[in-house]
Design a protein around this motif. Sequence first.
Motif, PDB file in Angstrom:
ATOM      1  N   MET A 176       0.831  -1.192   0.000  1.00 59.76           N
ATOM      2  CA  MET A 176       0.000   0.000   0.000  1.00 59.76           C
ATOM      3  C   MET A 176       0.872   1.253   0.000  1.00 59.76           C
ATOM      4  O   MET A 176       0.565   2.224  -0.700  1.00 59.76           O
ATOM      5  N   ASN A 177       1.935   1.258   0.730  1.00 62.74           N
ATOM      6  CA  ASN A 177       2.828   2.412   0.780  1.00 62.74           C
ATOM      7  C   ASN A 177       3.501   2.629  -0.571  1.00 62.74           C
ATOM      8  O   ASN A 177       3.678   3.766  -1.002  1.00 62.74           O
ATOM      9  N   LYS A 178       3.878   1.554  -1.262  1.00 60.24           N
ATOM     10  CA  LYS A 178       4.506   1.686  -2.576  1.00 60.24           C
ATOM     11  C   LYS A 178       3.525   2.274  -3.577  1.00 60.24           C
ATOM     12  O   LYS A 178       3.889   3.108  -4.401  1.00 60.24           O
ATOM     13  N   LYS A 179       2.266   1.846  -3.511  1.00 56.83           N
ATOM     14  CA  LYS A 179       1.252   2.397  -4.423  1.00 56.83           C
ATOM     15  C   LYS A 179       1.024   3.881  -4.157  1.00 56.83           C
ATOM     16  O   LYS A 179       0.874   4.678  -5.072  1.00 56.83           O
ATOM     17  N   ILE A 180       0.988   4.245  -2.885  1.00 65.20           N
ATOM     18  CA  ILE A 180       0.781   5.650  -2.532  1.00 65.20           C
ATOM     19  C   ILE A 180       1.961   6.488  -2.995  1.00 65.20           C
ATOM     20  O   ILE A 180       1.789   7.572  -3.558  1.00 65.20           O
ATOM     21  N   ILE A 181       3.161   5.991  -2.795  1.00 63.08           N
ATOM     22  CA  ILE A 181       4.355   6.739  -3.205  1.00 63.08           C
ATOM     23  C   ILE A 181       4.397   6.877  -4.722  1.00 63.08           C
ATOM     24  O   ILE A 181       4.678   7.958  -5.261  1.00 63.08           O
ATOM     25  N   LYS A 182       4.081   5.799  -5.439  1.00 62.14           N
ATOM     26  CA  LYS A 182       4.069   5.862  -6.905  1.00 62.14           C
ATOM     27  C   LYS A 182       3.004   6.835  -7.399  1.00 62.14           C
ATOM     28  O   LYS A 182       3.237   7.615  -8.317  1.00 62.14           O
ATOM     29  N   SER A 183       1.844   6.798  -6.787  1.00 56.87           N
ATOM     30  CA  SER A 183       0.769   7.710  -7.183  1.00 56.87           C
ATOM     31  C   SER A 183       1.153   9.156  -6.903  1.00 56.87           C
ATOM     32  O   SER A 183       0.919  10.054  -7.732  1.00 56.87           O
ATOM     33  N   PHE A 184       1.748   9.386  -5.734  1.00 59.73           N
ATOM     34  CA  PHE A 184       2.177  10.734  -5.375  1.00 59.73           C
ATOM     35  C   PHE A 184       3.243  11.239  -6.337  1.00 59.73           C
ATOM     36  O   PHE A 184       3.173  12.379  -6.815  1.00 59.73           O
ATOM     37  N   LEU A 185       4.226  10.427  -6.657  1.00 59.84           N
ATOM     38  CA  LEU A 185       5.274  10.825  -7.596  1.00 59.84           C
ATOM     39  C   LEU A 185       4.701  11.079  -8.990  1.00 59.84           C
ATOM     40  O   LEU A 185       5.113  12.008  -9.681  1.00 59.84           O
ATOM     41  N   PHE A 186       3.741  10.260  -9.403  1.00 56.38           N
ATOM     42  CA  PHE A 186       3.107  10.468 -10.707  1.00 56.38           C
ATOM     43  C   PHE A 186       2.398  11.821 -10.758  1.00 56.38           C
ATOM     44  O   PHE A 186       2.530  12.569 -11.727  1.00 56.38           O
ATOM     45  N   VAL A 187       1.677  12.166  -9.714  1.00 56.86           N
ATOM     46  CA  VAL A 187       0.966  13.447  -9.660  1.00 56.86           C
ATOM     47  C   VAL A 187       1.957  14.605  -9.647  1.00 56.86           C
ATOM     48  O   VAL A 187       1.769  15.618 -10.331  1.00 56.86           O
ATOM     49  N   VAL A 188       3.037  14.477  -8.887  1.00 55.21           N
ATOM     50  CA  VAL A 188       4.038  15.538  -8.815  1.00 55.21           C
ATOM     51  C   VAL A 188       4.692  15.753 -10.172  1.00 55.21           C
ATOM     52  O   VAL A 188       4.852  16.889 -10.632  1.00 55.21           O
ATOM     53  N   VAL A 189       5.063  14.661 -10.846  1.00 55.32           N
ATOM     54  CA  VAL A 189       5.687  14.781 -12.167  1.00 55.32           C
ATOM     55  C   VAL A 189       4.695  15.373 -13.158  1.00 55.32           C
ATOM     56  O   VAL A 189       5.045  16.241 -13.972  1.00 55.32           O
ATOM     57  N   LEU A 190       3.452  14.934 -13.108  1.00 56.81           N
ATOM     58  CA  LEU A 190       2.434  15.455 -14.018  1.00 56.81           C
ATOM     59  C   LEU A 190       2.229  16.957 -13.811  1.00 56.81           C
ATOM     60  O   LEU A 190       2.168  17.724 -14.779  1.00 56.81           O
ATOM     61  N   LEU A 191       2.161  17.409 -12.588  1.00 58.32           N
ATOM     62  CA  LEU A 191       1.994  18.833 -12.309  1.00 58.32           C
ATOM     63  C   LEU A 191       3.235  19.629 -12.708  1.00 58.32           C
ATOM     64  O   LEU A 191       3.128  20.748 -13.216  1.00 58.32           O
TER      65      LEU A 191
END
Length: 67
Positions: A4-19
């Motif tokens: 769950m932590n890996k999914k959250i970190i990946k999702s957070f990094l994806f959003v940061v890169v997208l922004l």
Amino acid sequence: MKIMNKKIIKSFLFVVVLLAVTMVFAQTPSAPNRTPPPPPGVPIDGGLFALIGVAVGYGLKKLRIKK
């Protein structure tokens, strides 16, 4: 829990890169070079041709008077 932590970190990094990418491409371009245009050349329009026509007519009239 670790998955769950890996999914959250990946999702957070994806959003940061997208922004970050959208912010980079949203920057306005620099102002264009505002140098004045070069001065125009000699205007050749209807007025010049009318002047030449009047000059030719006046010259022909003077030639007829001399004869």
